[in-house]
Design an enzyme around this catalytic site. Structure first.
Site, PDB file in Angstrom:
ATOM      1  N   CYS A 318      53.818  -6.570  53.831  1.00 54.89           N
ATOM      2  CA  CYS A 318      55.021  -6.645  53.288  1.00 54.89           C
ATOM      3  C   CYS A 318      55.482  -7.752  52.630  1.00 54.89           C
ATOM      4  O   CYS A 318      56.209  -7.821  51.693  1.00 54.89           O
ATOM      5  CB  CYS A 318      56.213  -6.207  54.461  1.00 54.89           C
ATOM      6  SG  CYS A 318      55.801  -7.336  55.858  1.00 54.89           S
ATOM      7  N   GLU A 415      57.482  -2.136  44.931  1.00 57.68           N
ATOM      8  CA  GLU A 415      56.357  -2.598  46.032  1.00 57.68           C
ATOM      9  C   GLU A 415      55.382  -1.683  45.787  1.00 57.68           C
ATOM     10  O   GLU A 415      55.363  -0.367  45.856  1.00 57.68           O
ATOM     11  CB  GLU A 415      56.978  -2.411  47.271  1.00 57.68           C
ATOM     12  CG  GLU A 415      56.164  -2.914  48.433  1.00 57.68           C
ATOM     13  CD  GLU A 415      56.552  -2.633  49.769  1.00 57.68           C
ATOM     14  OE1 GLU A 415      57.132  -1.699  49.960  1.00 57.68           O
ATOM     15  OE2 GLU A 415      56.319  -3.735  50.520  1.00 57.68           O
TER      16      GLU A 415
HETATM   17  P1  NAD Z   1      57.561   4.014  56.509  1.00 57.16           P
HETATM   18  O1  NAD Z   1      58.753   3.718  56.086  1.00 57.16           O
HETATM   19  O2  NAD Z   1      56.979   5.401  55.610  1.00 57.16           O
HETATM   20  O3  NAD Z   1      57.014   4.397  57.877  1.00 57.16           O
HETATM   21  C1  NAD Z   1      57.374   3.315  58.812  1.00 57.16           C
HETATM   22  C2  NAD Z   1      57.455   4.199  60.234  1.00 57.16           C
HETATM   23  O4  NAD Z   1      58.438   4.978  60.207  1.00 57.16           O
HETATM   24  C3  NAD Z   1      56.362   5.121  60.488  1.00 57.16           C
HETATM   25  O5  NAD Z   1      55.974   5.092  61.954  1.00 57.16           O
HETATM   26  C4  NAD Z   1      56.783   6.587  60.328  1.00 57.16           C
HETATM   27  O6  NAD Z   1      56.287   7.543  60.824  1.00 57.16           O
HETATM   28  C5  NAD Z   1      58.329   6.431  60.578  1.00 57.16           C
HETATM   29  N1  NAD Z   1      59.382   7.345  59.955  1.00 57.16           N
HETATM   30  C6  NAD Z   1      59.092   8.037  58.663  1.00 57.16           C
HETATM   31  N2  NAD Z   1      60.182   8.724  58.462  1.00 57.16           N
HETATM   32  C7  NAD Z   1      61.249   8.191  59.704  1.00 57.16           C
HETATM   33  C8  NAD Z   1      62.488   8.564  59.807  1.00 57.16           C
HETATM   34  N3  NAD Z   1      63.316   9.392  58.768  1.00 57.16           N
HETATM   35  N4  NAD Z   1      63.001   8.235  60.815  1.00 57.16           N
HETATM   36  C9  NAD Z   1      62.531   7.406  61.733  1.00 57.16           C
HETATM   37  N5  NAD Z   1      61.098   6.913  61.490  1.00 57.16           N
HETATM   38  C10 NAD Z   1      60.680   7.374  60.180  1.00 57.16           C
HETATM   39  O7  NAD Z   1      56.578   2.863  56.046  1.00 57.16           O
HETATM   40  P2  NAD Z   1      54.997   2.795  56.127  1.00 57.16           P
HETATM   41  O8  NAD Z   1      54.494   3.251  54.668  1.00 57.16           O
HETATM   42  O9  NAD Z   1      54.327   3.005  57.202  1.00 57.16           O
HETATM   43  O10 NAD Z   1      54.742   1.183  55.962  1.00 57.16           O
HETATM   44  C11 NAD Z   1      54.889   0.491  54.725  1.00 57.16           C
HETATM   45  C12 NAD Z   1      56.005  -0.123  54.540  1.00 57.16           C
HETATM   46  O11 NAD Z   1      56.441  -1.248  55.570  1.00 57.16           O
HETATM   47  C13 NAD Z   1      56.245  -0.995  53.413  1.00 57.16           C
HETATM   48  O12 NAD Z   1      57.419  -0.792  52.550  1.00 57.16           O
HETATM   49  C14 NAD Z   1      56.233  -2.581  53.990  1.00 57.16           C
HETATM   50  O13 NAD Z   1      56.890  -3.492  53.037  1.00 57.16           O
HETATM   51  C15 NAD Z   1      56.943  -2.042  55.122  1.00 57.16           C
HETATM   52  N6  NAD Z   1      56.592  -3.355  55.945  1.00 57.16           N
HETATM   53  C16 NAD Z   1      57.622  -4.312  56.304  1.00 57.16           C
HETATM   54  C17 NAD Z   1      57.434  -5.382  57.177  1.00 57.16           C
HETATM   55  C18 NAD Z   1      58.391  -6.334  57.421  1.00 57.16           C
HETATM   56  O14 NAD Z   1      58.482  -7.053  58.500  1.00 57.16           O
HETATM   57  N7  NAD Z   1      59.685  -6.433  56.627  1.00 57.16           N
HETATM   58  C19 NAD Z   1      56.127  -5.498  57.795  1.00 57.16           C
HETATM   59  C20 NAD Z   1      55.109  -4.384  57.557  1.00 57.16           C
HETATM   60  C21 NAD Z   1      55.713  -3.354  56.862  1.00 57.16           C
END
Ligand code: NAD
Length: 505
Positions: A318, A415
């Site tokens: 991220c 991103e």
């Molecule tokens: P995502 O938002 O698609 O999914 C994250 C999680 O949320 C997964 O477990 C998913 O199943 C769940 N999810 C999906 N829809 C949901 C909903 N409506 N309600 C509740 N939960 C839901 O993200 P991703 O693709 O898994 O991860 C990548 C993203 O995470 C990138 O944007 C990255 O920058 C971010 N990230 C941020 C940090 C930080 O510390 N800021 C750290 C790691 C990743």
């Protein structure tokens, strides 16, 4: 430092061939012999159930989903798909454990359990690292040297706080919040579980954790560790599934706090879903970090920092330094050095100890990277991709950077979450600052310069939660991490991270 050269393979798949730039002739090139980590001792079960109330339970729906290795497309296991009824059961177990045991337990006792988890992570470090690399595609170097040790460190650090909370908040009275619902992404599956669980448990909360659907395995191994550590049943519950399962956690009326790490789009959805409730919320969302290199920087170290900042984890970070801002006078030398260095990166088998860049986490993520790279080309930026051979099976993208992009182009704004860098230039510190802050995100930034004063001047003006000076992507559990603007709010790590799990009076 000497780097070996990965020679372009004689045959590449036709789809991959499009993504391969012409090879440069390095003359003295040679390959490393393969050095794959052995997997004999790693036990991945053919099926995993939900971990609720200290027991492994089949999902109410009877449904399971497959988790595959993104580097081979091989099915690793099938995992239970939890629905709202399972989440309800997990929340009830967490509430009971909170009321009857965990919130009443002395901090020093809670600490013993948390330390036990950290020690078990260290003992099983090799297995955890291998499974992390198999399930997520990241190089074993990263999972072995970064993810797993940091996960153990987070439990150690927070275990240390459990009996010292009276000193953490400047004399204010504190009490736990209750049941925390935690939803995590796929890029650091074990580490994000540790970031979430350790402070929650240290402060006396119980948890329902929902891992990402493409990388559930290490969270499930962590559940086994928690079982072996004999945590009271229900203190930690792990419910696997996709977005709907996460949404059920968020929507459950008996949850007191939601901690979410993931994309900004889903973060906003969660914010809307809990509006009007009294649930506490922390959001760790996306980023588009600027890595800023001044002309007076130690150039070779800066190039190494740029490489580490964007390529070593396939850009699946991220806080990846995906926008490189270089002072105009050193643009050409940096670009030349980057081209040279990109050609020495070894892309391939995540389990090989020499691999620098592993597999893209999923087909969906690969498609997204390809679409954004195509947009960069259409918008007229010049692309360079490392001339490496990409394996025939699995999801891969070569380390790539763009020059000549405009600030407004999609590759400079969105991103990408892949091994793709956009190089921009500046002439003055003010211009660097303005360009760095010209984003909806604000998670992290890097500054490379010989002058400490310039680092401080920039760091106080950059709208980013973390600013690294002459380094990049360094983490420590005592150092708070979190975003500005649409990168989220709340901090994880340090005393600031603890305060997200207590009510202060
Ligand atoms: P995502 O938002 O698609 O999914 C994250 C999680 O949320 C997964 O477990 C998913 O199943 C769940 N999810 C999906 N829809 C949901 C909903 N409506 N309600 C509740 N939960 C839901 O993200 P991703 O693709 O898994 O991860 C990548 C993203 O995470 C990138 O944007 C990255 O920058 C971010 N990230 C941020 C940090 C930080 O510390 N800021 C750290 C790691 C990743």
């Amino acid at each position: 430092m000497s780097h070996q050269i990965t020679k372009p393979a004689k045959s590449v798949t036709s789809a991959a061939a499009k993504d391969v730039a012409p090879a440069l002739d390095f003359g003295h090139a040679w390959d490393y012999a393969p050095a794959p980590e052995g997997t004999d001792h790693v036990k991945i079960q053919p099926r995993y159930e939900l971990f609720i109330g200290g027991k492994w339970r089949a999902p109410k729906s009877g449904k399971y989903f497959q988790t595959i290795s993104p580097s081979t497309e091989q099915v690793l296991s099938e995992v239970a798909e939890g629905n709202a009824a399972d989440v309800d059961l997990a929340v009830k177990a967490a509430r009971q454990a909170y009321d009857k045991v965990w919130s009443k337990m002395k901090g020093a006792e809670r600490a013993k359990y948390i330390f036990r988890i950290s020690r078990a992570i260290q003992e099983k470090a090799r297995e955890l690292a291998i499974v992390e690399s198999m399930d997520g595609g990241k190089p074993i170097k990263e999972s072995r040297d970064v993810d797993v040790p940091l996960a153990a460190a987070h439990f150690f650090y927070h275990g240390g706080w459990a009996d010292k909370l009276d000193y953490a908040f400047h004399g204010r009275r504190h009490r736990p919040l209750g049941v925390a619902g935690q939803v995590i992404p796929w890029n650091f599956p074990l580490l994000m579980a540790a970031w979430k669980l350790a402070p929650a448990l240290a402060c006396g909360n119980t948890v329902v954790l929902k891992p990402a659907e493409t990388t559930p395995l290490t969270a499930l191994l962590l559940a086994q560790i928690i079982e072996e550590a004999e945590l009271p049943p229900g203190v930690v519950n792990i419910v696997t599934g996709a977005g709907e399962t996460g949404a059920a956690v968020v929507a459950h009326p008996d949850i007191n706090k939601i901690a979410f790490t993931g994309s900004t789009a889903v973060g906003k959805r969660i914010q809307r879903a809990i509006a009007g409730t009294n649930k506490r919320l922390t959001l760790e969302l996306g980023g588009k970090a600027a890595n800023i290199v001044f002309a007076d920087a130690p150039i070779d170290q800066a190039v190494e920092g740029i490489i580490n900042g964007i390529y070593f984890n396939q850009g699946h970070v991220c806080c990846a330094g995906s926008r490189l801002l270089v002072e105009e006078s050193i643009h050409d030398v940096i670009v030349r050095k980057l081209k040279d260095r990109l050609q020495t990166l070894r892309v391939g088998d995540p389990l090989d100890k020499n691999t620098d860049v592993g597999a893209i986490n999923s087909k969906m993520q690969l498609d997204r990277i390809k679409a954004l790279v195509a947009a960069g080309e259409e918008e007229g930026a010049e692309r360079f991709s490392a001339p490496c051979a990409l394996p025939q099976k699995g999801f891969w993208f070569p380390p790539t950077f763009f020059t000549g992009a405009s600030q407004s182009s999609r590759i400079a704004r969105e991103e990408i979450f892949g091994p793709v860098l956009t190089v921009l230039t500046f002439r003055t510190p003010d211009e660097a600052l303005e360009k760095a802050n010209n984003t909806m995100y604000g998670l992290s930034a890097g500054i490379w310069t010989d002058k400490g004063a310039k680092i401080f001047w920039m760091a106080t003006r950059l709208q980013a939660g973390v600013v690294w000076g002459n380094t990049f992507n360094k983490f420590d559990p005592s150092s708070p991490f979190g975003g500005y603007k649409e990168s989220g709010f709340g901090r994880e790590g340090g005393r600031q991270g603890l305060s997200a799990y207590v009510e202060l009076e």
